[in-house]
Write an enzyme that holds these catalytic residues in place. Structure first.
Site, short mmCIF file in Angstrom:
data_model
loop_
_atom_site.label_atom_id
_atom_site.label_comp_id
_atom_site.label_asym_id
_atom_site.label_seq_id
_atom_site.Cartn_x
_atom_site.Cartn_y
_atom_site.Cartn_z
N LYS A 1 5.28 0.54 2.02
CA LYS A 1 4.04 0.04 1.45
C LYS A 1 4.28 -1.16 0.53
O LYS A 1 3.42 -2.02 0.40
CB LYS A 1 3.31 1.16 0.71
CG LYS A 1 2.78 2.25 1.65
CD LYS A 1 1.90 1.69 2.75
CE LYS A 1 1.33 2.78 3.64
NZ LYS A 1 0.54 2.24 4.79
N SER B 1 -5.28 7.13 5.57
CA SER B 1 -4.49 8.30 5.94
C SER B 1 -5.40 9.46 6.36
O SER B 1 -6.38 9.77 5.69
CB SER B 1 -3.64 8.73 4.75
OG SER B 1 -2.92 9.89 5.03
N LYS C 1 -5.30 6.94 12.81
CA LYS C 1 -4.66 5.70 13.28
C LYS C 1 -3.48 5.99 14.20
O LYS C 1 -3.39 5.47 15.31
CB LYS C 1 -4.16 4.86 12.11
CG LYS C 1 -5.18 4.14 11.30
CD LYS C 1 -4.57 3.08 10.42
CE LYS C 1 -3.30 3.48 9.73
NZ LYS C 1 -3.44 4.63 8.84
N THR C 2 -2.55 6.79 13.70
CA THR C 2 -1.33 7.07 14.46
C THR C 2 -1.64 7.93 15.68
O THR C 2 -1.15 7.67 16.78
CB THR C 2 -0.29 7.77 13.56
OG1 THR C 2 0.01 6.92 12.46
CG2 THR C 2 0.98 8.06 14.33
N ASP D 1 0.69 1.35 12.14
CA ASP D 1 0.16 1.29 10.78
C ASP D 1 -0.13 -0.11 10.23
O ASP D 1 -1.12 -0.28 9.54
CB ASP D 1 1.14 2.00 9.84
CG ASP D 1 0.52 2.37 8.51
OD1 ASP D 1 -0.63 2.83 8.50
OD2 ASP D 1 1.18 2.20 7.48
N ARG E 1 5.35 14.25 6.36
CA ARG E 1 5.51 13.00 7.09
C ARG E 1 6.69 13.05 8.04
O ARG E 1 7.66 13.78 7.83
CB ARG E 1 5.72 11.84 6.11
CG ARG E 1 4.48 11.45 5.35
CD ARG E 1 3.59 10.55 6.18
NE ARG E 1 2.33 10.25 5.52
CZ ARG E 1 1.49 9.32 5.95
NH1 ARG E 1 1.79 8.61 7.01
NH2 ARG E 1 0.36 9.11 5.33
N HIS F 1 -4.22 -3.05 7.84
CA HIS F 1 -3.79 -1.65 7.79
C HIS F 1 -4.37 -0.97 9.03
O HIS F 1 -5.43 -0.35 8.97
CB HIS F 1 -4.29 -0.99 6.51
CG HIS F 1 -3.76 0.39 6.29
ND1 HIS F 1 -4.44 1.34 5.57
CD2 HIS F 1 -2.61 0.98 6.69
CE1 HIS F 1 -3.74 2.45 5.53
NE2 HIS F 1 -2.63 2.26 6.20
N ARG G 1 2.40 8.41 -2.72
CA ARG G 1 2.44 7.18 -3.49
C ARG G 1 2.00 7.42 -4.94
O ARG G 1 1.27 8.37 -5.23
CB ARG G 1 1.52 6.13 -2.86
CG ARG G 1 1.95 5.65 -1.49
CD ARG G 1 1.00 4.57 -0.99
NE ARG G 1 -0.36 5.06 -0.81
CZ ARG G 1 -1.37 4.84 -1.66
NH1 ARG G 1 -1.17 4.13 -2.76
NH2 ARG G 1 -2.58 5.31 -1.42
#
Length: 519
Positions: free
Chosen positions: A191, A228, A232-233, A247, A312, A210, A50
């Site tokens: 995003k 990140s 989480k994932t 996410d 990713r 988030h 980003r």
């Protein structure tokens, strides 16, 4: 899908192509290649994450007094947006674009309809994977459609376009428009729409989050907040639970719903042993961004960070089993705040009261581990991101924190702080908690096998920790006990507490919430 093309922007555009057709287009256009597992492999060029300094929100009557303006939410004039939108539209008019009509938000009341117009076929496939596909009943409530333009080859001119570099991301809430120009990194697509929902949903008493979410075999939902690299994932992709999403979610009265129709997982150091569901989802229909591929065998090398640590994988939920078909579930019984503590000071699990939950939610402490931001040094340095998602929050953090507290109190939801970072010392001295240890803690918490009445209080950190957890070495639960040099721990703890207090001084909250932090 029922479609109305009366307002089609570009007569040569290709509408709602299926995923296989888009894959064919990617190969024919030379936008990417196949890996040995069948996934598409693409490269995003210089920008592999980003670009916060290139992100703007149009300042107009609906946003001027509600947006938390500053470095994160940079204002831009309506006229500047309109002029650049016209230039990009004119540029795309001859580009034979790919258009996908999709939803964001798997809730029949709170969804938003999208029309994504992409210069690249792989960006259209990314949107198709990440947002929600509908075979029928597109936009059943006839809501105004959000228009998203994605023009990676359009080069912005700061002097002419009023931006900071050759690229930009702009959001105009009044015209329901998102403009992405000059960048190939696809994460800006998802995003941008996350930011849109973060602004819109609180008006309807819905908390945008988030976080990832899954549901166990007894129908109990858990949420996993974190930035990140915190897990989480990884932790939501549990073979023993059905995935809702990895996410972004909304928490409304009565339930939780996924914003997306796919997953966008970090794949640096990915292995089938540690993350089997993600590993096996990377096949035909998925996209690998900036992953190094062997020239001869086409095998992905997930350990190679030649292009970036922020490698990713984008794949639709249909490639994950088990998953919740409805893409939503009941209100959560358990919430986990995931933090990657590089100092090695925090315990692997702490039990948070509603006030402590508000404190740590606002703080959003973690480390930059494979950061998604352009220019990240990957130095494993401490960082703070309010509500575990400050980069995507148009409103002041307090708005989201108050919504969270209302939800957890109404539902009697239990909140835990989970350290997925270091133990026995900080980065460079200790070691990072292994994924199986964190999974064991999560499993025991969700099964209700941790006695929340038998705890130890850590006075300086002002945290309560369980005395024992089945399957986890009790010596790990109190972080000070894992350090050989206790004086070094005390010094590291004092340093971390000082950082907590310095950061939290930015928030105007109740004395009760402030008192829930370190002493």
């Amino acid at each position: 899908m029922a479609a109305n093309y009366d307002d089609v922007l570009y007569s040569g555009s290709r509408f709602n192509l299926s995923s296989p057709c888009l894959v064919e287009q990617v190969i024919q256009n030379g936008e990417g290649n196949f890996a040995s597992n069948g996934a598409l492999v693409v490269n995003t060029g210089e920008r592999t994450g980003r670009s916060p300094r290139d992100r703007f929100i149009v300042e107009e009557p609906s946003t001027s007094k509600k947006v938390d303006w500053g470095e994160v939410n940079q204002p831009i004039a309506q006229s500047t947006f309109n002029q650049l939108w016209a230039r990009v539209s004119n540029y795309l008019s001859s580009a034979n674009c790919y258009v996908q009509e999709l939803h964001v938000g798997a809730d029949p009341e709170h969804y938003l309809p999208l029309r994504v117009t992409a210069e690249y076929a792989w960006h259209a496939l990314f949107a198709r994977n990440m947002f929600i596909q509908l075979e029928q009943d597109y936009n059943p409530k006839h809501k105004p459609v959000w228009q998203v333009l994605c023009a990676p080859n359009f080069v912005c001119d700061p002097a002419r376009d009023g931006v900071n570099s050759e690229c930009t991301v702009m959001i105009d809430f009044s015209q329901k428009s998102v403009l992405i120009a000059g960048m190939r990194y696809a994460g800006e697509l998802k995003k941008a729409m996350f930011s849109v929902l973060n602004f819109v949903l609180p008006e309807f008493d819905v908390l945008p989050m988030h976080c990832s979410a899954n549901i166990d075999d007894r129908g109990r939902v858990a949420l996993f907040f974190g930035l990140s690299g915190t897990g989480k994932t990884t932790l939501s992709a549990d073979p023993n639970c059905a995935l809702i999403g990895d996410d972004e979610h909304g928490w409304a009265v009565g339930g939780v719903f996924n914003f997306e129709g796919g997953c966008y997982a970090k794949c640096i150091n990915l292995s089938r042993e540690n993350e089997p569901l993600i590993y096996d989802a990377l096949r035909y229909g998925s996209i690998l961004e900036n992953v190094v591929i062997d020239v001869d065998t086409r095998e992905p090398d997930y350990e190679d960070s030649f292009f970036t640590e922020n490698t990713r994988a984008c794949y639709p939920r249909t490639l994950i089993e088990p998953r919740v078909l409805e893409n939503r579930g009941p209100e959560p019984q358990t919430v986990f705040f995931l933090t990657c503590d590089v100092s090695g000071v925090l315990p692997p699990v702490s039990i948070l009261s509603p006030q402590a939950a508000a404190y740590h939610f606002l703080l959003g402490y973690t480390a930059k581990v494979g950061s998604t931001e352009v220019g990240s040094t990957e130095a494993y340095s401490a960082t703070f991101s309010a509500c575990f998602g400050a980069a995507f929050l148009p409103r002041p953090p307090k708005d989201y924190s108050e919504l969270l507290v209302r939800r957890i109190k109404a539902q009697n939801t239990q909140v835990f702080l989970i350290n997925t970072g270091w133990t026995s010392g900080g980065y460079g001295v200790g070691e990072r908690f292994r994924i199986p240890i964190t999974r064991s803690i999560i499993k025991e918490v969700r099964a209700g096998r941790i006695d929340l009445t038998k705890t130890q209080h850590l006075p300086n950190l002002n945290l309560d920790i369980p005395i024992s957890i089945q399957g986890v070495d009790s010596a790990l639960l109190n972080p000070r006990n894992t350090w050989k040099d206790k004086d070094a721990y005390d010094q590291a703890e004092a340093t971390l507490i000082s950082k907590f207090k310095e950061n939290f001084a930015n928030f105007d909250v109740s004395a009760e919430t402030s008192a829930a932090g370190p002493r």
